[in-house]
Design a protein around this motif. Structure first.
Motif, PDB file in Angstrom:
ATOM      1  N   LYS A   1       1.043  -1.291   0.215  1.00 29.10           N
ATOM      2  CA  LYS A   1      -0.167   0.034   0.208  1.00 29.10           C
ATOM      3  C   LYS A   1       0.652   1.382   0.145  1.00 29.10           C
ATOM      4  CE  LYS A   1      -3.309   2.590   2.791  1.00 29.10           C
ATOM      5  NZ  LYS A   1      -4.055   2.393   4.121  1.00 29.10           N
TER       6      LYS A   1
ATOM      7  N   HIS B   1       7.938   1.473   8.191  1.00 26.14           N
ATOM      8  CA  HIS B   1       7.237   1.443   8.983  1.00 26.14           C
ATOM      9  C   HIS B   1       7.920   0.041  10.116  1.00 26.14           C
ATOM     10  CE1 HIS B   1       5.147  -2.497   7.418  1.00 26.14           C
ATOM     11  NE2 HIS B   1       4.527  -1.337   6.707  1.00 26.14           N
TER      12      HIS B   1
ATOM     13  N   SER C   1       2.650   0.696  10.080  1.00 24.20           N
ATOM     14  CA  SER C   1       1.554   0.417   8.860  1.00 24.20           C
ATOM     15  C   SER C   1       2.372   1.678   8.765  1.00 24.20           C
ATOM     16  CB  SER C   1      -0.368   0.872   8.711  1.00 24.20           C
ATOM     17  OG  SER C   1      -0.072   1.608   9.215  1.00 24.20           O
ATOM     18  N   GLY C   2       2.053   2.178   7.080  1.00 21.37           N
ATOM     19  CA  GLY C   2       2.899   3.544   6.836  1.00 21.37           C
ATOM     20  C   GLY C   2       2.030   4.998   7.494  1.00 21.37           C
ATOM     21  N   GLN C   3       0.924   4.618   7.774  1.00 22.59           N
ATOM     22  CA  GLN C   3       0.047   5.837   8.404  1.00 22.59           C
ATOM     23  C   GLN C   3       0.992   6.045   9.885  1.00 22.59           C
ATOM     24  OE1 GLN C   3      -3.873   5.325   7.717  1.00 22.59           O
ATOM     25  NE2 GLN C   3      -4.048   6.613   5.879  1.00 22.59           N
ATOM     26  N   GLN C   4       0.778   4.824  10.515  1.00 24.09           N
ATOM     27  CA  GLN C   4       1.117   4.726  11.606  1.00 24.09           C
ATOM     28  C   GLN C   4       3.183   5.376  12.161  1.00 24.09           C
ATOM     29  OE1 GLN C   4       1.154   0.838  12.648  1.00 24.09           O
ATOM     30  NE2 GLN C   4      -0.839   1.434  14.079  1.00 24.09           N
ATOM     31  N   TYR C   5       3.698   4.987  10.788  1.00 26.93           N
ATOM     32  CA  TYR C   5       4.813   5.791  10.702  1.00 26.93           C
ATOM     33  C   TYR C   5       4.896   7.239  10.346  1.00 26.93           C
ATOM     34  CZ  TYR C   5      10.156   4.751  10.261  1.00 26.93           C
ATOM     35  OH  TYR C   5      11.680   4.238  10.962  1.00 26.93           O
TER      36      TYR C   5
ATOM     37  N   SER D   1       2.879   0.342   3.340  1.00 25.84           N
ATOM     38  CA  SER D   1       3.031  -0.553   4.218  1.00 25.84           C
ATOM     39  C   SER D   1       3.333  -1.810   3.596  1.00 25.84           C
ATOM     40  CB  SER D   1       1.216  -0.264   4.479  1.00 25.84           C
ATOM     41  OG  SER D   1       0.841   0.754   5.023  1.00 25.84           O
ATOM     42  N   SER D   2       3.325  -3.137   4.691  1.00 23.58           N
ATOM     43  CA  SER D   2       3.541  -4.452   4.344  1.00 23.58           C
ATOM     44  C   SER D   2       2.274  -5.042   5.355  1.00 23.58           C
ATOM     45  CB  SER D   2       4.857  -4.879   4.626  1.00 23.58           C
ATOM     46  OG  SER D   2       4.707  -6.165   4.488  1.00 23.58           O
ATOM     47  N   SER D   3       1.374  -6.730   4.334  1.00 22.87           N
ATOM     48  CA  SER D   3      -0.238  -6.705   5.059  1.00 22.87           C
ATOM     49  C   SER D   3       0.446  -8.200   5.327  1.00 22.87           C
ATOM     50  CB  SER D   3      -1.053  -6.414   4.782  1.00 22.87           C
ATOM     51  OG  SER D   3      -0.619  -7.043   3.220  1.00 22.87           O
TER      52      SER D   3
ATOM     53  N   ASN E   1       3.467  -7.915   8.748  1.00 22.47           N
ATOM     54  CA  ASN E   1       3.405  -6.830   8.380  1.00 22.47           C
ATOM     55  C   ASN E   1       5.198  -6.523   8.142  1.00 22.47           C
ATOM     56  OD1 ASN E   1       0.711  -6.878   8.637  1.00 22.47           O
ATOM     57  ND2 ASN E   1       0.772  -4.376   9.315  1.00 22.47           N
TER      58      ASN E   1
END
Length: 293
Positions: A38, A57, A62-66, A87-89, A93
């Motif tokens: 993502k 991250h 996730s990208g948003q958290q980072y 983001s990796s899932s 992650n």
């Protein structure tokens, strides 16, 4: 359990009070994305030939958290850069820094998708190709090492926090705390500088150009990714850059941190943080100075 960051510890790290943060937009189609990553991005308005930071991250994140953790998205307008937060899932992650696909330039692993995010951003927002940077924490630092080995012509500089050398997890069943061979994280792969450098060269065989400059940090109290991994990163990149240790500066950039300078300090520096565990906190000011932003 061996590994890097547990999912539980990441959840605690990101259990933060909501704060005002620059808006991220999701880019659903950015090119070949073989592992389903993502892409979230912050693009300040009215930038001419901006720089770019790819920020990776840790496991469980996730990208948003980072973006929230690091604050990179909040400084883009002032410092004239775009920030990309992938983001990796898969595999809790974590970034895939173990498979043959990811440890190969254009091998259709995570590294391929990340490179295509950068290429998309350069083309879409007229990014200055001489100002493209990558950074990350824990698993993100591990992938940072892989990215500058696989795509040295794409990046100008890198910083990373509490990771391992490029190719350290080569052949491991996975890259997460659950799936990874602990030998790498425990610092037990005993190779010389030339052998570590060869692991990086194997990711992009035949490349004979310059590699991006690297600033890397690690804590002495890290029991998840042992501090020997800092020595291994520095051995790898000192060989690739053709530089050797020239100075050790105590209390740099802050009390309790020791800086290791290689050559004239323009290509490689390392920092060992006394009594700091996993991970070393992101120092964005240090990053901006290294990136020239």
């Amino acid at each position: 359990m061996h590994g890097f960051l547990t999912v539980g510890s990441i959840a605690g790290m990101f259990a933060l009070a909501a704060t005002a943060m620059a808006q991220l937009q999701n880019i659903p189609n950015f090119g070949n994305n073989p592992t389903g990553l993502k892409m979230d991005v912050n693009v300040p308005s009215n930038l001419q030939k901006p720089a770019l930071i790819l920020a990776l991250h840790p496991c469980g994140g996730s990208g948003q958290q980072y973006a929230q953790m690091t604050g990179y998205a909040n400084q883009g307008a002032q410092r004239k850069y775009i920030s990309v937060f992938p983001s990796s899932s898969r595999d809790f992650n974590c970034w895939d820094v173990a498979s043959a696909a990811s440890l190969k330039r254009d091998g259709n692993g995570d590294s391929t998708g990340l490179a295509n995010m950068v290429k998309y951003a350069i083309e879409t927002w007229n990014v200055d190709p001489k100002k493209v940077f990558v950074t990350g924490s824990s698993s993100g630092c591990m992938m940072t090492n892989v990215m500058i080995a696989a795509y040295p012509d794409l990046f100008t500089a890198a910083t990373c926090y509490s990771g391992v050398a490029a190719g350290c997890l080569k052949g491991s069943p996975g890259s997460s705390p659950i799936s990874a061979d602990p030998t790498c994280a425990n610092g037990q792969i005993n190779l010389g500088p030339a052998q570590w450098a060869q692991r990086a060269r194997d990711i992009y065989p035949g490349y004979s150009g310059a590699y991006p400059k690297l600033s890397t940090l690690h804590g002495t109290a890290d029991t998840l990714v042992r501090p020997a991994n800092l020595d291994q990163q520095l051995a790898q990149w000192s060989n690739l850059h053709g530089v050797s240790l020239t100075a050790t500066n105590p209390n740099t950039p802050q009390s309790g941190y020791s800086q290791r300078v290689y050559g004239d300090g323009s290509k490689l520096v390392g920092y060992l943080a006394q009594n700091v565990g996993h991970t070393v906190p992101v120092n964005s000011d240090l990053d901006y100075k290294w990136f020239g932003l």
